[in-house]
Design a protein around this motif. Structure first.
Motif, mmCIF file in Angstrom:
data_model
loop_
_atom_site.group_PDB
_atom_site.id
_atom_site.type_symbol
_atom_site.label_atom_id
_atom_site.label_comp_id
_atom_site.label_asym_id
_atom_site.label_seq_id
_atom_site.Cartn_x
_atom_site.Cartn_y
_atom_site.Cartn_z
ATOM 1 N N LEU A 33 0.800 -1.281 -0.021
ATOM 2 C CA LEU A 33 0.044 -0.026 -0.003
ATOM 3 C C LEU A 33 0.920 1.338 -0.087
ATOM 4 C CD1 LEU A 33 -2.771 -0.948 2.442
ATOM 5 C CD2 LEU A 33 -2.989 -0.871 -0.027
ATOM 6 N N GLY A 34 2.245 1.070 0.510
ATOM 7 C CA GLY A 34 2.903 2.277 0.382
ATOM 8 C C GLY A 34 3.004 3.049 1.813
ATOM 9 N N THR A 35 4.225 3.595 1.923
ATOM 10 C CA THR A 35 4.428 4.067 3.211
ATOM 11 C C THR A 35 3.613 5.435 3.569
ATOM 12 O OG1 THR A 35 6.271 5.231 2.435
ATOM 13 C CG2 THR A 35 6.906 3.248 3.660
ATOM 14 N N ASN A 36 3.457 6.000 2.441
ATOM 15 C CA ASN A 36 2.515 7.250 2.827
ATOM 16 C C ASN A 36 1.051 6.798 2.548
ATOM 17 O OD1 ASN A 36 4.907 8.659 2.911
ATOM 18 N ND2 ASN A 36 4.856 9.049 0.537
ATOM 19 N N ARG A 37 0.547 5.848 1.977
ATOM 20 C CA ARG A 37 -0.738 5.668 1.767
ATOM 21 C C ARG A 37 -1.632 4.477 2.708
ATOM 22 N NH1 ARG A 37 -3.661 2.560 -2.501
ATOM 23 N NH2 ARG A 37 -5.650 3.823 -2.539
ATOM 24 N N TRP A 38 -0.666 3.625 3.398
ATOM 25 C CA TRP A 38 -1.479 2.587 4.190
ATOM 26 C C TRP A 38 -2.252 3.064 5.430
ATOM 27 C CZ3 TRP A 38 -1.019 1.844 9.291
ATOM 28 C CH2 TRP A 38 -0.124 2.641 10.115
ATOM 29 N N HIS A 39 -1.884 3.992 5.742
ATOM 30 C CA HIS A 39 -2.512 4.712 6.918
ATOM 31 C C HIS A 39 -3.894 5.209 6.540
ATOM 32 C CE1 HIS A 39 -3.881 7.552 10.188
ATOM 33 N NE2 HIS A 39 -3.128 6.541 11.215
ATOM 34 N N GLU A 40 -3.942 5.978 5.486
ATOM 35 C CA GLU A 40 -5.048 6.658 4.993
ATOM 36 C C GLU A 40 -6.062 5.488 4.343
ATOM 37 O OE1 GLU A 40 -6.508 9.037 0.919
ATOM 38 O OE2 GLU A 40 -4.663 9.256 1.789
ATOM 39 N N PHE A 41 -5.695 4.579 3.696
ATOM 40 C CA PHE A 41 -6.410 3.263 3.148
ATOM 41 C C PHE A 41 -7.052 2.631 4.136
ATOM 42 C CE2 PHE A 41 -6.817 -0.841 1.720
ATOM 43 C CZ PHE A 41 -7.586 -0.522 0.531
ATOM 44 N N SER A 42 -6.167 2.214 5.195
ATOM 45 C CA SER A 42 -6.666 1.469 6.496
ATOM 46 C C SER A 42 -7.712 1.866 6.993
ATOM 47 C CB SER A 42 -5.569 0.839 6.989
ATOM 48 O OG SER A 42 -4.931 1.937 7.831
ATOM 49 N N ARG A 43 -7.806 3.300 7.206
ATOM 50 C CA ARG A 43 -8.727 4.101 7.990
ATOM 51 C C ARG A 43 -10.141 4.178 7.286
ATOM 52 N NH1 ARG A 43 -4.734 2.848 10.388
ATOM 53 N NH2 ARG A 43 -4.295 3.819 12.830
ATOM 54 N N SER A 44 -9.603 4.597 5.802
ATOM 55 C CA SER A 44 -10.933 4.963 4.946
ATOM 56 C C SER A 44 -11.463 3.633 4.489
ATOM 57 C CB SER A 44 -10.596 5.887 3.932
ATOM 58 O OG SER A 44 -9.745 5.394 3.035
ATOM 59 N N HIS A 45 -10.894 2.737 4.248
ATOM 60 C CA HIS A 45 -11.698 1.252 3.687
ATOM 61 C C HIS A 45 -11.141 0.062 4.554
ATOM 62 C CE1 HIS A 45 -12.334 3.793 -0.087
ATOM 63 N NE2 HIS A 45 -11.008 4.043 0.015
ATOM 64 N N PRO A 46 -11.437 0.088 6.078
ATOM 65 C CA PRO A 46 -11.186 -0.896 6.624
ATOM 66 C C PRO A 46 -11.476 -2.262 6.455
ATOM 67 C CG PRO A 46 -12.740 0.430 7.873
ATOM 68 C CD PRO A 46 -12.561 1.043 6.372
ATOM 69 N N LEU A 47 -12.803 -2.551 5.824
ATOM 70 C CA LEU A 47 -13.133 -3.974 5.254
ATOM 71 C C LEU A 47 -12.481 -4.329 4.237
ATOM 72 C CD1 LEU A 47 -14.919 -6.239 5.701
ATOM 73 C CD2 LEU A 47 -16.508 -4.962 4.294
ATOM 74 N N SER A 48 -12.010 -3.230 3.216
ATOM 75 C CA SER A 48 -11.228 -3.876 1.977
ATOM 76 C C SER A 48 -9.771 -4.088 2.467
ATOM 77 C CB SER A 48 -11.254 -2.625 1.005
ATOM 78 O OG SER A 48 -12.353 -2.374 0.665
ATOM 79 N N CYS A 49 -9.107 -3.335 3.476
ATOM 80 C CA CYS A 49 -8.352 -3.511 4.106
ATOM 81 C C CYS A 49 -7.939 -4.922 4.339
ATOM 82 C CB CYS A 49 -7.593 -2.608 4.898
ATOM 83 S SG CYS A 49 -5.900 -2.724 5.872
ATOM 84 N N PHE A 50 -9.139 -5.344 5.484
ATOM 85 C CA PHE A 50 -9.065 -6.641 6.064
ATOM 86 C C PHE A 50 -9.085 -7.698 5.082
ATOM 87 C CE2 PHE A 50 -11.926 -9.947 8.018
ATOM 88 C CZ PHE A 50 -11.047 -10.517 9.034
ATOM 89 N N MET A 51 -9.988 -7.626 3.937
ATOM 90 C CA MET A 51 -10.061 -8.479 2.978
ATOM 91 C C MET A 51 -8.834 -8.756 2.296
ATOM 92 S SD MET A 51 -12.913 -9.855 3.714
ATOM 93 C CE MET A 51 -13.101 -10.972 2.346
ATOM 94 N N LEU A 52 -8.108 -7.718 1.810
ATOM 95 C CA LEU A 52 -6.819 -7.725 1.274
ATOM 96 C C LEU A 52 -5.820 -8.531 2.163
ATOM 97 C CD1 LEU A 52 -6.244 -4.495 -0.313
ATOM 98 C CD2 LEU A 52 -6.362 -6.643 -1.512
ATOM 99 N N GLY A 53 -5.796 -8.316 3.561
ATOM 100 C CA GLY A 53 -5.199 -9.091 4.455
ATOM 101 C C GLY A 53 -5.296 -10.564 4.421
ATOM 102 N N LEU A 54 -6.588 -10.885 4.465
ATOM 103 C CA LEU A 54 -6.739 -11.996 4.358
ATOM 104 C C LEU A 54 -6.329 -12.964 3.008
ATOM 105 C CD1 LEU A 54 -10.319 -12.518 6.038
ATOM 106 C CD2 LEU A 54 -8.300 -13.150 6.864
ATOM 107 N N LEU A 55 -6.564 -12.136 2.001
ATOM 108 C CA LEU A 55 -6.176 -12.836 0.700
ATOM 109 C C LEU A 55 -4.254 -12.886 0.661
ATOM 110 C CD1 LEU A 55 -8.042 -10.875 -1.786
ATOM 111 C CD2 LEU A 55 -7.986 -13.464 -1.551
#
Length: 159
Positions: A33-55
Motif C-alpha cells: 500500500l505504500g509508506t504514505n498511503r497505508w494509514h489513509e487506506f486502512s482508515r478509509s477502507h477498513p473492510l477492504s484492507c481486512f479482506m486484502l489482508g486475508l488474501l
C-alpha cells in the motif's frame, strides 16, 4: 532425510509458524500500500484492507482448493488460525501509535519471522505432496505443482 521430514511435519503450525506468517503477510500488504498511503487506506477502507489482508495470508489455501476442486474458502473456518490472522492484521494496521510495527522494525525481528515462515512453507509443500500422493499414487507432476501452489504466497521484501 526422513528424520528431517518428520521434524518439519511434527512442528506445530499454530501458533509458532502461523503467527509469524500472518504478521509478515500483513506487513507485506502494508508495504504494498505504500509508506504514505497505508494509514489513509486502512482508515478509509477498513473492510477492504481486512479482506486484502486475508488474501495475503491465505493465497496458497485458495489456490490449492481451486486446483484440488474444493470450495475456495473451505479452509477458512472459525478457529484459532483465523482469529490469530485477524489479530495480527489488527496489530499491524491499528496498534496505538503504530507501536507493534515499529517494535518489529526496531528489534529487527522480521528476518527471524521470515525463517519461521519458510519453515511453514516447507511443511506445506510436504503435506501437499503427501495429500496428492495418497489420492493419486504414481503421478509425478501433479503432486509437485500442488505442493508449490499450496505453499505460495506474496514474498515482498519486508525484511
Amino acid at each position: 532425510m526422513e528424520a528431517l521430514r518428520d521434524l518439519i511435519l511434527a512442528t506445530p503450525v499454530f501458533p509458532f509458524l502461523w503467527v509469524p506468517h500472518s504478521i509478515l503477510m500483513c506487513a507485506a500488504l502494508r508495504s504494498t500500500l505504500g509508506t504514505n498511503r497505508w494509514h489513509e487506506f486502512s482508515r478509509s477502507h477498513p473492510l477492504s484492507c481486512f479482506m486484502l489482508g486475508l488474501l495475503y495470508i491465505y493465497p496458497g489455501g485458495i489456490l490449492a482448493n481451486l486446483v484440488h476442486g474444493d470450495p475456495l474458502l473451505s479452509f477458512m473456518r472459525l478457529g484459532p488460525n483465523l482469529y490469530a490472522a485477524c489479530v495480527c492484521w489488527y496489530l499491524v494496521f491499528y496498534s496505538p501509535a503504530d507501536f507493534f510495527f515499529k517494535a518489529l522494525s526496531t528489534l529487527r525481528l522480521m528476518p527471524f519471522l521470515a525463517v519461521l515462515q519458510d519453515w511453514q512453507r516447507i511443511g506445506l509443500v510436504l503435506s501437499g505432496l503427501e495429500t496428492i500422493n495418497a489420492e493419486s499414487p504414481g503421478l509425478l507432476l501433479y503432486p509437485v505443482v500442488f505442493g508449490i501452489i499450496k505453499s505460495s504466497g506474496d514474498r515482498k521484501s519486508v525484511v
